[in-house]
Design an enzyme around this catalytic site. Structure first.
Site, mmCIF file in Angstrom:
data_model
loop_
_atom_site.group_PDB
_atom_site.id
_atom_site.type_symbol
_atom_site.label_atom_id
_atom_site.label_comp_id
_atom_site.label_asym_id
_atom_site.label_seq_id
_atom_site.Cartn_x
_atom_site.Cartn_y
_atom_site.Cartn_z
ATOM 1 N N CYS A 14 -22.072 -54.095 -49.090
ATOM 2 C CA CYS A 14 -22.800 -53.787 -47.780
ATOM 3 C C CYS A 14 -23.231 -52.568 -47.764
ATOM 4 C CB CYS A 14 -21.514 -53.961 -46.717
ATOM 5 S SG CYS A 14 -20.168 -52.695 -47.257
ATOM 6 N N HIS A 119 -17.184 -51.132 -44.157
ATOM 7 C CA HIS A 119 -18.288 -51.889 -43.904
ATOM 8 C C HIS A 119 -19.530 -51.105 -43.283
ATOM 9 C CE1 HIS A 119 -20.710 -55.506 -43.231
ATOM 10 N NE2 HIS A 119 -20.910 -55.143 -42.216
ATOM 11 N N ASN A 134 -27.395 -56.273 -39.551
ATOM 12 C CA ASN A 134 -25.909 -56.531 -39.922
ATOM 13 C C ASN A 134 -25.787 -57.684 -41.257
ATOM 14 O OD1 ASN A 134 -23.290 -56.688 -40.843
ATOM 15 N ND2 ASN A 134 -22.506 -56.363 -38.732
#
Length: 355
Positions: A14, A119, A134
């Site tokens: 991520c 994250h 995202n």
């Protein structure tokens, strides 16, 4: 929306997706970020060695895993911060009291990096609109200006750390294009997990359908066939209803005939057969009306004069010897019999109801 660069989640990379979505291009790979992490680990080791390589703290430090990366692909805020320094970009904690005292409207910023439980994801302004980039989403999510502050406040409430990206971001095609146009988003992108679950459900349904088709020799009904079947079933139900109504009518006529036979044959010995034939019923009606006419003639005739037997009433066929004024037609007799029988049935129902 197609011009917006958006890396989707792969493994635990991520941090890589966050940086590339921020910079709008494939600027960093796991190898490059790992190199930055190793460099940071070496700098930390050298600082710990200044206290003595034989010290307890130094030996403990060597035994601990790296705090800047792990085998899953996670990278720390230090790695992200050092990666952005290459582009002259700096991270400032949005939640910090120092930044909050500046009272800067989030709309006036250009981008944010958000983190929660390892994250990372980017919220960036492209052109004149804000987008949530995202990597867990199936695509960019449009965020209105009025919703941006609420969105960031919600993230803070959920425990996110938010960093403001300061500096000039590299030029990108999406930013240039969206300076001239504004996009609209009719449907919010789903989370990748939701999409995978939906695809899995569709595959299960498809498999079940294939099993059904195999069980039916591969024959399937199209929508038009289903509509035809529904119409046929509806017509069938209507025909059944009509048949039921006709059956009810036949039963009512049969009861009517039985009732008339009982009324007409009060002076006639009953037969063992309850269901009289039409010929028997006709004969009984003739006998009944013949008797009625004889009684009327006896009452109307002069005293001492024998009454002449009257002729039998003719049928509706119009046989010779008929007198329309004195005799009733077959149709009139049938109507009178039906009326009497209906009255009898009605009285029987009332009697049963009282019981």
């Amino acid at each position: 929306m197609e011009s917006i660069f958006h890396e989707k989640q792969e493994g635990s990379l991520c941090a890589q997706h966050c940086l590339n979505n921020l910079l709008q291009g494939e600027y960093f790979s796991p190898v490059e970020l790992s190199s930055i992490a190793h460099q940071l680990d070496e700098e930390e080791r050298m600082r710990m060695a200044e206290g003595g390589v034989t010290s307890e703290d130094y030996r403990t430090f060597l035994q601990q895993p790296s705090g800047n990366m792990d085998d899953s692909g996670f990278f720390s805020i230090q790695v992200i911060s050092n990666a952005l320094k290459v582009w002259g970009l700096e991270l400032i904690l949005f939640n910090s009291p120092e930044y909050q005292r500046l009272r800067i409207d989030p709309i006036n910023e250009r981008s944010f990096i958000c983190n929660y439980k390892e994250h990372w994801f980017t919220v960036r302004k492209l052109g004149k609109q804000w987008f949530n980039l995202n990597s867990l989403l199936t695509g960019p999510e449009l965020i209105s200006d009025t919703y941006l502050a609420l969105f960031l406040a919600q993230l803070q409430q959920e425990g996110y750390s938010i960093f403001v990206v300061k500096g000039d971001l590299p030029d990108c095609e999406a930013d240039q294009l969206l300076q001239m146009i504004r996009v609209q988003q009719m449907q919010r992108p789903k989370l990748i997990g939701e999409e995978l679950a939906q695809l899995k459900e569709q595959r299960v349904q498809k498999t079940d359908l294939e099993r059904v088709l195999e069980a039916n020799d591969g024959s399937a009904m199209l929508d038009e066939d289903e509509e035809d079947l529904q119409r046929a079933l509806a017509l069938s139900r209507q025909e059944i209803d009509m048949e039921d109504e006709e059956a009810d009518l036949r039963r009512a006529i049969q009861l009517s005939m039985q009732g008339s036979s009982r009324s007409i044959s009060q002076d006639t010995p009953p037969t063992s057969d309850t269901h009289l034939t039409s010929e028997e019923l006709r004969k009984r009606r003739e006998a009944y009306f013949e008797k009625q006419q004889q009684q009327q003639q006896q009452q109307q005739g002069p005293p001492g004069q024998l009454s002449q037997p009257c002729e039998k009433p003719t049928t509706s066929s119009g046989a010779p010897g008929s007198d329309p004024g004195d005799a009733m037609s077959e149709e009139d007799m049938l109507q009178a019999a039906v009326t009497m029988s209906l009255e009898t049935v009605r009285n029987n129902f009332k009697t049963e109801g009282k019981k």
